[in-house]
Design a protein around this motif. Structure first.
Motif, PDB file in Angstrom:
ATOM      1  N   LYS A 141     -40.712   2.400 -56.156  1.00 57.26           N
ATOM      2  CA  LYS A 141     -39.340   2.071 -55.770  1.00 57.26           C
ATOM      3  C   LYS A 141     -38.678   1.313 -56.922  1.00 57.26           C
ATOM      4  O   LYS A 141     -38.765   0.082 -57.009  1.00 57.26           O
ATOM      5  N   PRO A 142     -38.003   2.055 -57.834  1.00 61.20           N
ATOM      6  CA  PRO A 142     -37.358   1.388 -58.968  1.00 61.20           C
ATOM      7  C   PRO A 142     -36.305   0.372 -58.514  1.00 61.20           C
ATOM      8  O   PRO A 142     -35.646   0.539 -57.484  1.00 61.20           O
ATOM      9  N   TYR A 143     -36.160  -0.662 -59.301  1.00 61.59           N
ATOM     10  CA  TYR A 143     -35.188  -1.712 -59.048  1.00 61.59           C
ATOM     11  C   TYR A 143     -33.774  -1.185 -59.268  1.00 61.59           C
ATOM     12  O   TYR A 143     -33.497  -0.541 -60.275  1.00 61.59           O
ATOM     13  N   ILE A 144     -32.887  -1.424 -58.304  1.00 66.12           N
ATOM     14  CA  ILE A 144     -31.475  -1.052 -58.425  1.00 66.12           C
ATOM     15  C   ILE A 144     -30.672  -2.331 -58.610  1.00 66.12           C
ATOM     16  O   ILE A 144     -30.665  -3.213 -57.752  1.00 66.12           O
ATOM     17  N   GLY A 145     -29.995  -2.441 -59.744  1.00 69.20           N
ATOM     18  CA  GLY A 145     -29.320  -3.683 -60.127  1.00 69.20           C
ATOM     19  C   GLY A 145     -27.975  -3.896 -59.457  1.00 69.20           C
ATOM     20  O   GLY A 145     -27.571  -3.165 -58.554  1.00 69.20           O
ATOM     21  N   ARG A 146     -27.271  -4.890 -59.979  1.00 66.09           N
ATOM     22  CA  ARG A 146     -26.018  -5.297 -59.349  1.00 66.09           C
ATOM     23  C   ARG A 146     -24.900  -4.297 -59.609  1.00 66.09           C
ATOM     24  O   ARG A 146     -24.938  -3.522 -60.558  1.00 66.09           O
ATOM     25  N   GLN A 147     -23.907  -4.342 -58.733  1.00 72.41           N
ATOM     26  CA  GLN A 147     -22.752  -3.471 -58.850  1.00 72.41           C
ATOM     27  C   GLN A 147     -21.523  -4.287 -59.244  1.00 72.41           C
ATOM     28  O   GLN A 147     -21.449  -5.493 -58.985  1.00 72.41           O
ATOM     29  N   ILE A 148     -20.555  -3.612 -59.861  1.00 72.35           N
ATOM     30  CA  ILE A 148     -19.279  -4.221 -60.201  1.00 72.35           C
ATOM     31  C   ILE A 148     -18.173  -3.275 -59.743  1.00 72.35           C
ATOM     32  O   ILE A 148     -18.447  -2.145 -59.347  1.00 72.35           O
ATOM     33  N   SER A 149     -16.940  -3.735 -59.800  1.00 68.45           N
ATOM     34  CA  SER A 149     -15.819  -2.876 -59.405  1.00 68.45           C
ATOM     35  C   SER A 149     -15.669  -1.717 -60.378  1.00 68.45           C
ATOM     36  O   SER A 149     -15.976  -1.834 -61.566  1.00 68.45           O
ATOM     37  N   HIS A 150     -15.187  -0.590 -59.861  1.00 68.76           N
ATOM     38  CA  HIS A 150     -14.863   0.532 -60.734  1.00 68.76           C
ATOM     39  C   HIS A 150     -13.676   0.184 -61.625  1.00 68.76           C
ATOM     40  O   HIS A 150     -12.844  -0.676 -61.282  1.00 68.76           O
ATOM     41  N   PHE A 151     -13.595   0.837 -62.770  1.00 64.72           N
ATOM     42  CA  PHE A 151     -12.449   0.718 -63.671  1.00 64.72           C
ATOM     43  C   PHE A 151     -11.165   0.960 -62.881  1.00 64.72           C
ATOM     44  O   PHE A 151     -11.101   1.861 -62.046  1.00 64.72           O
ATOM     45  N   ASP A 152     -10.139   0.141 -63.138  1.00 63.74           N
ATOM     46  CA  ASP A 152      -8.967   0.157 -62.260  1.00 63.74           C
ATOM     47  C   ASP A 152      -8.132   1.431 -62.321  1.00 63.74           C
ATOM     48  O   ASP A 152      -7.282   1.661 -61.450  1.00 63.74           O
ATOM     49  N   LYS A 153      -8.348   2.290 -63.299  1.00 58.11           N
ATOM     50  CA  LYS A 153      -7.638   3.565 -63.346  1.00 58.11           C
ATOM     51  C   LYS A 153      -8.341   4.653 -62.530  1.00 58.11           C
ATOM     52  O   LYS A 153      -7.802   5.749 -62.365  1.00 58.11           O
ATOM     53  N   VAL A 154      -9.531   4.350 -62.028  1.00 60.16           N
ATOM     54  CA  VAL A 154     -10.266   5.298 -61.187  1.00 60.16           C
ATOM     55  C   VAL A 154      -9.746   5.194 -59.752  1.00 60.16           C
ATOM     56  O   VAL A 154      -9.594   4.101 -59.209  1.00 60.16           O
ATOM     57  N   ALA A 200     -19.921   5.497 -54.679  1.00 59.61           N
ATOM     58  CA  ALA A 200     -18.513   5.773 -54.401  1.00 59.61           C
ATOM     59  C   ALA A 200     -17.669   4.507 -54.305  1.00 59.61           C
ATOM     60  O   ALA A 200     -16.447   4.558 -54.512  1.00 59.61           O
ATOM     61  N   LEU A 201     -18.276   3.384 -54.004  1.00 62.21           N
ATOM     62  CA  LEU A 201     -17.527   2.147 -53.803  1.00 62.21           C
ATOM     63  C   LEU A 201     -17.567   1.210 -55.001  1.00 62.21           C
ATOM     64  O   LEU A 201     -16.599   0.486 -55.265  1.00 62.21           O
ATOM     65  N   LYS A 202     -18.674   1.209 -55.723  1.00 67.73           N
ATOM     66  CA  LYS A 202     -18.850   0.275 -56.827  1.00 67.73           C
ATOM     67  C   LYS A 202     -19.430   0.990 -58.053  1.00 67.73           C
ATOM     68  O   LYS A 202     -20.134   1.986 -57.927  1.00 67.73           O
ATOM     69  N   ALA A 203     -19.130   0.419 -59.225  1.00 65.82           N
ATOM     70  CA  ALA A 203     -19.680   0.918 -60.483  1.00 65.82           C
ATOM     71  C   ALA A 203     -20.858   0.043 -60.903  1.00 65.82           C
ATOM     72  O   ALA A 203     -21.190  -0.947 -60.245  1.00 65.82           O
ATOM     73  N   ASP A 204     -21.496   0.425 -61.986  1.00 63.25           N
ATOM     74  CA  ASP A 204     -22.375  -0.466 -62.720  1.00 63.25           C
ATOM     75  C   ASP A 204     -21.773  -0.618 -64.111  1.00 63.25           C
ATOM     76  O   ASP A 204     -20.735  -0.017 -64.418  1.00 63.25           O
ATOM     77  N   LYS A 205     -22.386  -1.412 -64.959  1.00 56.60           N
ATOM     78  CA  LYS A 205     -21.807  -1.706 -66.269  1.00 56.60           C
ATOM     79  C   LYS A 205     -21.586  -0.434 -67.102  1.00 56.60           C
ATOM     80  O   LYS A 205     -20.546  -0.258 -67.736  1.00 56.60           O
ATOM     81  N   THR A 206     -22.571   0.465 -67.069  1.00 60.14           N
ATOM     82  CA  THR A 206     -22.466   1.680 -67.880  1.00 60.14           C
ATOM     83  C   THR A 206     -21.351   2.585 -67.390  1.00 60.14           C
ATOM     84  O   THR A 206     -20.534   3.083 -68.176  1.00 60.14           O
TER      85      THR A 206
END
Length: 198
Positions: free
Chosen positions: A4-17, A62-68
């Motif tokens: 079970k690989p570690y799934i890291g934190r989420q951030i908001s999607h880029f505001d133009k998305v 669909a709700l949050k992005a990650d850094k990449t």
């Protein structure tokens, strides 16, 4: 052996998305993400579709992005003024924020590519205008495994070279190991490595 690989934190999607129109495709158990479609808010000039191929998925949905995913979407928006949708694909479909977890999963007998990954790549390429390679170097995945997978993806890309322009970030990396999108500066240009045979 349960992996079970570690799934890291989420951030908001880029505001133009336009987050109301984001379309992900996960496996039923959510261990694999095969594609993530990120439409920008409508602008008349933005009619094209760009694909970014990364190493493996992390936490974006669909709700949050990650850094990449955030950095990739923002950089494409700034650099390709005709792109209205960014499609995120990966060499390996197994989700894991730490690439070392992908190695552990592979060593434990887990299919790290994913049974739907190649089909998803074909489906997205068939309706896209640009491809941007952004998977970075092999580490910590064994180079023989990584290179074999890159060769498979390049073979698929070759079948679309009559209709799709293929790019990578200029300045760092190479065609085989393009600069990873997580670290893209917004200021550097993209360079074309394959162009349509028209």
């Amino acid at each position: 052996m349960k992996i079970k690989p570690y799934i890291g934190r989420q951030i908001s999607h880029f505001d133009k998305v336009d987050i109301d129109k984001i379309t992900p495709e996960f496996s039923d158990d959510k261990k694999y993400r095969y594609k993530l479609s990120l439409p920008f808010h409508p602008e008349p000039a933005r009619t094209k579709r760009a694909v970014i191929i990364l190493k493996n998925p992390s936490s974006a949905d669909a709700l949050k992005a990650d850094k990449t995913v955030y950095n990739a979407a923002k950089t494409i928006y700034m650099s390709f003024p005709d792109v209205g949708t960014v499609e995120i694909l990966n060499l390996f479909g197994l989700r894991g924020t730490k690439p070392s977890d992908v190695v552990i999963a592979h060593d434990g007998g887990v299919d790290i590519v994913g049974k739907r990954n190649d089909d998803a790549i074909e489906e997205v390429l068939s309706v896209s205008d640009y491809v941007v390679l952004a998977w970075g170097g092999a580490s910590p995945i064994k180079k023989s495994i990584y290179d074999a997978r890159i060769n498979e993806v390049f073979f698929t890309l070759g079948r679309y070279s009559n209709k799709i322009s293929i790019y990578r970030k200029a300045g760092k990396g190479s065609d085989k190991y393009p600069f990873h999108a997580c670290y893209w500066p917004h200021s550097d240009e993209f360079e074309r490595i394959m162009s349509p045979n028209r």
